[in-house]
Design a protein around this motif. Structure first.
Motif, PDB file in Angstrom:
ATOM      1  N   HIS A   1       1.125  -0.813   0.214  1.00 33.49           N
ATOM      2  CA  HIS A   1      -0.338  -0.257  -0.195  1.00 33.49           C
ATOM      3  C   HIS A   1       0.578   0.989  -0.074  1.00 33.49           C
ATOM      4  CE1 HIS A   1      -3.914  -1.803   0.361  1.00 33.49           C
ATOM      5  NE2 HIS A   1      -3.513  -2.502   1.421  1.00 33.49           N
ATOM      6  N   ASP A   2       1.942   1.333   0.904  1.00 32.06           N
ATOM      7  CA  ASP A   2       2.733   2.450   1.002  1.00 32.06           C
ATOM      8  C   ASP A   2       4.093   2.485   0.664  1.00 32.06           C
ATOM      9  OD1 ASP A   2       0.757   3.006   2.593  1.00 32.06           O
ATOM     10  OD2 ASP A   2       1.813   2.377   4.378  1.00 32.06           O
ATOM     11  N   LEU A   3       3.862   1.965  -0.766  1.00 32.42           N
ATOM     12  CA  LEU A   3       4.965   2.010  -1.984  1.00 32.42           C
ATOM     13  C   LEU A   3       5.066   1.793  -2.894  1.00 32.42           C
ATOM     14  CD1 LEU A   3       7.848   2.835  -1.822  1.00 32.42           C
ATOM     15  CD2 LEU A   3       8.470   0.382  -2.201  1.00 32.42           C
ATOM     16  N   TYR A   4       4.269   0.038  -3.441  1.00 29.96           N
ATOM     17  CA  TYR A   4       3.486   0.115  -4.963  1.00 29.96           C
ATOM     18  C   TYR A   4       2.659   1.402  -5.180  1.00 29.96           C
ATOM     19  CZ  TYR A   4       2.132  -2.927  -8.682  1.00 29.96           C
ATOM     20  OH  TYR A   4       1.901  -3.320 -10.027  1.00 29.96           O
ATOM     21  N   PHE A   5       0.968   0.885  -4.383  1.00 30.78           N
ATOM     22  CA  PHE A   5      -0.449   1.608  -5.209  1.00 30.78           C
ATOM     23  C   PHE A   5       0.850   3.438  -5.209  1.00 30.78           C
ATOM     24  CE2 PHE A   5      -2.541  -2.114  -3.399  1.00 30.78           C
ATOM     25  CZ  PHE A   5      -3.157  -2.416  -4.838  1.00 30.78           C
ATOM     26  N   TRP A   6       1.106   3.330  -3.655  1.00 22.01           N
ATOM     27  CA  TRP A   6       0.896   5.193  -3.154  1.00 22.01           C
ATOM     28  C   TRP A   6       2.450   5.647  -4.740  1.00 22.01           C
ATOM     29  CZ3 TRP A   6       6.562   7.364  -1.824  1.00 22.01           C
ATOM     30  CH2 TRP A   6       6.769   9.119  -1.808  1.00 22.01           C
ATOM     31  N   MET A   7       3.033   4.843  -4.844  1.00 17.46           N
ATOM     32  CA  MET A   7       3.651   5.194  -6.500  1.00 17.46           C
ATOM     33  C   MET A   7       2.738   5.456  -7.724  1.00 17.46           C
ATOM     34  SD  MET A   7       7.134   5.907  -6.465  1.00 17.46           S
ATOM     35  CE  MET A   7       8.166   6.066  -5.136  1.00 17.46           C
ATOM     36  N   GLU A   8       1.895   4.390  -7.202  1.00 23.20           N
ATOM     37  CA  GLU A   8       0.656   4.286  -8.402  1.00 23.20           C
ATOM     38  C   GLU A   8       0.153   5.831  -8.621  1.00 23.20           C
ATOM     39  OE1 GLU A   8       0.287   0.226 -10.432  1.00 23.20           O
ATOM     40  OE2 GLU A   8      -0.991   0.456  -9.143  1.00 23.20           O
ATOM     41  N   SER A   9      -0.398   5.773  -7.276  1.00 19.88           N
ATOM     42  CA  SER A   9      -0.937   6.986  -7.857  1.00 19.88           C
ATOM     43  C   SER A   9      -0.207   8.936  -8.365  1.00 19.88           C
ATOM     44  CB  SER A   9      -1.114   7.467  -5.909  1.00 19.88           C
ATOM     45  OG  SER A   9      -0.174   7.698  -4.597  1.00 19.88           O
ATOM     46  N   TYR A  10       1.062   8.466  -8.028  1.00 15.73           N
ATOM     47  CA  TYR A  10       2.113   9.623  -8.412  1.00 15.73           C
ATOM     48  C   TYR A  10       2.090   9.240 -10.262  1.00 15.73           C
ATOM     49  CZ  TYR A  10       2.109  11.389  -4.467  1.00 15.73           C
ATOM     50  OH  TYR A  10       1.571  12.292  -2.922  1.00 15.73           O
ATOM     51  N   GLY A  11       1.348   8.077 -10.451  1.00 18.50           N
ATOM     52  CA  GLY A  11       1.654   8.169 -12.209  1.00 18.50           C
ATOM     53  C   GLY A  11       2.837   7.240 -12.515  1.00 18.50           C
ATOM     54  N   VAL A  12       3.399   6.262 -10.911  1.00 18.61           N
ATOM     55  CA  VAL A  12       4.212   5.432 -11.711  1.00 18.61           C
ATOM     56  C   VAL A  12       3.404   4.011 -12.048  1.00 18.61           C
ATOM     57  CG1 VAL A  12       5.976   3.936 -11.134  1.00 18.61           C
ATOM     58  CG2 VAL A  12       6.340   6.457 -10.039  1.00 18.61           C
ATOM     59  N   LYS A  13       4.808   3.395 -12.719  1.00 17.67           N
ATOM     60  CA  LYS A  13       3.947   2.229 -14.251  1.00 17.67           C
ATOM     61  C   LYS A  13       4.792   1.282 -14.236  1.00 17.67           C
ATOM     62  CE  LYS A  13       0.759   3.499 -17.490  1.00 17.67           C
ATOM     63  NZ  LYS A  13       0.343   4.645 -16.631  1.00 17.67           N
ATOM     64  N   TRP A  14       4.644   0.165 -12.562  1.00 17.76           N
ATOM     65  CA  TRP A  14       5.393  -0.881 -12.234  1.00 17.76           C
ATOM     66  C   TRP A  14       5.325  -1.680 -13.885  1.00 17.76           C
ATOM     67  CZ3 TRP A  14       8.267   0.355  -9.271  1.00 17.76           C
ATOM     68  CH2 TRP A  14       8.386   0.491  -7.787  1.00 17.76           C
ATOM     69  N   GLN A  15       6.667  -2.502 -14.746  1.00 19.72           N
ATOM     70  CA  GLN A  15       6.823  -3.130 -14.983  1.00 19.72           C
ATOM     71  C   GLN A  15       6.890  -3.630 -15.792  1.00 19.72           C
ATOM     72  OE1 GLN A  15       9.165  -0.258 -17.798  1.00 19.72           O
ATOM     73  NE2 GLN A  15       7.838   0.497 -19.423  1.00 19.72           N
ATOM     74  N   GLU A  16       8.177  -4.368 -14.702  1.00 20.37           N
ATOM     75  CA  GLU A  16       8.696  -5.753 -14.943  1.00 20.37           C
ATOM     76  C   GLU A  16       8.820  -6.696 -13.342  1.00 20.37           C
ATOM     77  OE1 GLU A  16      12.254  -5.040 -17.638  1.00 20.37           O
ATOM     78  OE2 GLU A  16      12.994  -6.710 -16.166  1.00 20.37           O
ATOM     79  N   LEU A  17       8.949  -7.814 -13.524  1.00 20.06           N
ATOM     80  CA  LEU A  17       9.752  -8.547 -12.189  1.00 20.06           C
ATOM     81  C   LEU A  17      11.045  -8.762 -12.366  1.00 20.06           C
ATOM     82  CD1 LEU A  17       6.468 -10.351 -11.096  1.00 20.06           C
ATOM     83  CD2 LEU A  17       8.063  -8.170  -9.484  1.00 20.06           C
ATOM     84  N   GLN A  18      11.868  -8.950 -11.642  1.00 18.71           N
ATOM     85  CA  GLN A  18      13.182  -9.854 -12.126  1.00 18.71           C
ATOM     86  C   GLN A  18      12.778 -11.296 -10.524  1.00 18.71           C
ATOM     87  OE1 GLN A  18      17.076  -7.427 -12.916  1.00 18.71           O
ATOM     88  NE2 GLN A  18      15.956  -7.014 -14.227  1.00 18.71           N
ATOM     89  N   GLN A  19      13.919 -12.098 -10.461  1.00 18.64           N
ATOM     90  CA  GLN A  19      13.763 -12.797  -9.447  1.00 18.64           C
ATOM     91  C   GLN A  19      15.742 -12.828  -9.075  1.00 18.64           C
ATOM     92  OE1 GLN A  19      12.697 -16.013  -9.372  1.00 18.64           O
ATOM     93  NE2 GLN A  19      13.268 -16.845  -7.333  1.00 18.64           N
ATOM     94  N   ASN A  20      16.274 -11.600  -8.150  1.00 27.75           N
ATOM     95  CA  ASN A  20      17.535 -11.510  -7.918  1.00 27.75           C
ATOM     96  C   ASN A  20      18.103 -12.913  -7.024  1.00 27.75           C
ATOM     97  OD1 ASN A  20      18.267  -9.426  -9.529  1.00 27.75           O
ATOM     98  ND2 ASN A  20      16.966  -8.149  -8.167  1.00 27.75           N
ATOM     99  N   GLU A  21      19.085 -13.310  -6.632  1.00 28.75           N
ATOM    100  CA  GLU A  21      19.846 -13.855  -5.695  1.00 28.75           C
ATOM    101  C   GLU A  21      19.433 -13.996  -4.199  1.00 28.75           C
ATOM    102  OE1 GLU A  21      23.887 -13.269  -7.407  1.00 28.75           O
ATOM    103  OE2 GLU A  21      24.654 -14.030  -5.257  1.00 28.75           O
TER     104      GLU A  21
END
Ligand SMILES: Cc1cc2nc3c(=O)[nH]c(=O)nc-3n(C[C@H](O)[C@H](O)[C@H](O)COP(=O)(O)OP(=O)(O)OC[C@H]3O[C@@H](n4cnc5c(N)ncnc54)[C@H](O)[C@@H]3O)c2cc1C
Length: 489
Positions: free
Chosen positions: A99-119
């Motif tokens: 809520h406080d990062l993913y959706f919060w950023m989206e509320s400012y117009g950020v688009k989450w595009q891609e996922l990676q699995q790091n070590e």
């Protein structure tokens, strides 16, 4: 020279991830904020970063059929931190990341595009936003402008925290050659890390003094905020913990060659040490596994061996080599041809001589590797590197790119409580003083521990910035403090 005396409710030092998030949060609570940035523009290291955030249980993960929860992420996080993570902060961050990062950023117009699995991550959870860190920062800075609560002062270097009656009550800054005093009810230090200050790096890691180490954070990450905090007796913790990256070579455009360039996208390359031997599974190139492997070599540097086909997808994590999402290939070619830290030869034997390694040992390594690829093995036998997508070394010219440890991200910093209030060396809170972001080891002092899962730097910097902004505003009599919304379990 005398300058201005200004009054605000909150002063924020640093216009990067934590500083802008703090200003937005304090502004939303109704406070009047001064945001002070030493550079000519705001954005900080955050704006040149990959912008990838570690978040758990998001719609992007769900859309790809990935089941993740704060609990699963917390287990990975604590394991990766090797017992040194601040578990309370890690839990707080992960529970709020949806809520406080993913959706919060989206509320400012950020688009989450891609996922990676790091070590170290049991599922893909590194979320890349459109246009990387610049995309995140542009969205938030625009949001801050439309909110209208924050006055931004660029080219303004804070050089002192002001104290009256035992309380931090503002800052002193240099602006256009004049001193400006900003009085405020609370101050938030969000000045970033110190990995662009090699002297400071070596002070906390003296065992590395005999070797070449490179600086690899943003230009503003010089530790100036650490000095301000230290002058007030603040308590620092885990200062020697930092992410050194392995796949980095000196920037030949830097006259001292002390700045490093991180490169990515070369699949199938191998690394050899100065004896000409491989020493690690190169597919595990993240800091948790690769850094200790490199630091154990004598001397602790290596050469990445590539052939001409392998460099085709090479990327350099530096604004000079990209225009937004667009990779500037001409500039990468320029680096490959001009850097004295990159050697080129038509044969592998000639290359071995040019990098002054043991020729038979080197040729034996490449031969063994080529044979493993040729015989279709799933993994090469020396270190178990997966060979899917790898090719033989068979397309001259061959290149060797010299790698030195690159100090990139601080895992330690000033110790704060869960409201981002700064502790002194007696573990008492310093009234009126808050810290967030990399100066506070991303959040609280050491949210990651000895190593991080990736995306656990900028994500917690934004989050702790918000927490600091909310509680600093509350202390200045605006709003209820940072509440946010935890994911329901
Ligand atoms: C190339 C690169 C890629 C990265 N990619 C990722 C990634 O994908 N994911 C991730 O999690 N992390 C990443 N990071 C790390 C991440 O960018 C930082 O940890 C994060 O930006 C820290 O945020 P911050 O606000 O604390 O500091 P910053 O973003 O560095 O902002 C601090 C600001 O304070 C200013 N400042 C400092 N001292 C003063 C002073 N005395 N007066 C006024 N202003 C001052 C600085 O100029 C700077 O603008 C990356 C780092 C680098 C270098």
């Amino acid at each position: 020279m005398a300058g201005d005396l200004l009054e605000y409710d909150i002063a924020v030092i640093g216009g990067g991830a934590a500083g802008v998030a703090a200003a937005l949060e304090a502004g939303a609570a109704g406070a009047k904020v001064a945001l002070l940035e030493q550079a000519d523009d705001i954005g900080g290291t955050a704006a040149i970063s990959g912008g990838g955030c570690c978040m758990a249980g998001t719609p992007l993960q769900e859309s790809k059929g990935i089941h993740d929860t704060p609990d699963i992420a917390f287990e990975d996080w604590v394991k990766c931190g090797q017992g040194a993570a601040d578990e309370q902060w890690a839990r707080y961050y992960l529970d709020h990341s949806l809520h406080d990062l993913y959706f919060w950023m989206e509320s400012y117009g950020v688009k989450w595009q891609e996922l990676q699995q790091n070590e170290g991550n049991s599922v893909p959870r590194w979320h890349r936003p459109a246009n990387n860190g610049l995309g995140l920062m542009t969205a938030l800075i625009n949001g801050m402008k439309s909110q209208g609560a924050t006055q931004v002062f660029t080219t303004t270097v804070v050089d002192k925290l002001l104290v009256r009656d035992g309380r931090v009550c503002g800052v002193r800054a240099m602006r256009a050659g004049a001193i400006t005093e900003i009085r405020s009810k609370a101050v938030i230090v969000a000045s970033g890390g110190f990995n662009s200050n090699l002297e400071m790096v070596l002070q906390v890691r003296p065992e590395l003094k005999p070797y070449k180490i490179m600086a690899g954070s943003g230009p503003g990450a010089t530790g100036s905020g650490h000095r301000l905090l230290r002058e007030l007796g603040a308590y620092f913790t885990h200062m020697g913990e930092m992410a050194f990256y392995v796949y980095a070579t000196p920037d030949y455009r830097d006259p001292q060659a002390s700045r490093g360039l991180v490169f990515r996208g070369i699949s199938g390359y191998i690394w050899v040490n100065q004896q000409g031997s491989r020493f690690h599974d190169e597919s595990r190139s993240g800091a948790p596994a690769a850094t200790p492997a490199l630091l154990q070599q004598s001397p602790p540097h290596a050469w990445a061996i590539v052939d001409s086909q392998m460099t085709g997808a090479m990327q350099i994590a530096d604004p000079y080599y990209r225009d937004g999402d667009n990779i500037l290939r001409d500039r990468i070619k320029e680096l490959l041809e001009r850097s004295p830290f990159i050697r080129c030869a038509q044969t592998l034997e000639e290359l071995a001589r040019k990098i002054e390694v043991d020729v038979p040992a080197f040729l034996g390594e490449v031969e063994q590797y080529n044979q493993a690829v040729e015989s279709g093995l799933a993994r090469e036998p020396r270190f178990g590197k997966p060979l899917k997508g790898c090719k033989k070394f068979d397309t001259p010219p061959y290149r060797a790119i010299q790698l030195f440890p690159l100090a990139r991200k601080n895992f330690g910093g000033v110790k704060t409580d869960i409201r981002c209030r700064v502790f002194n060396q007696h573990f008492e809170l310093i009234p009126g003083l808050y810290a967030a972001g990399e100066v506070a080891g991303m959040a609280g002092g050491h949210i990651n521990g000895k190593a991080g899962l990736e995306g656990t730097m900028i994500g917690p910097s934004f989050f702790s910035g918000r927490v600091a902004g909310g509680w600093a505003a509350h202390e200045a009599d605006f709003g209820p403090g940072f509440i946010g919304k935890a994911r329901e379990v």
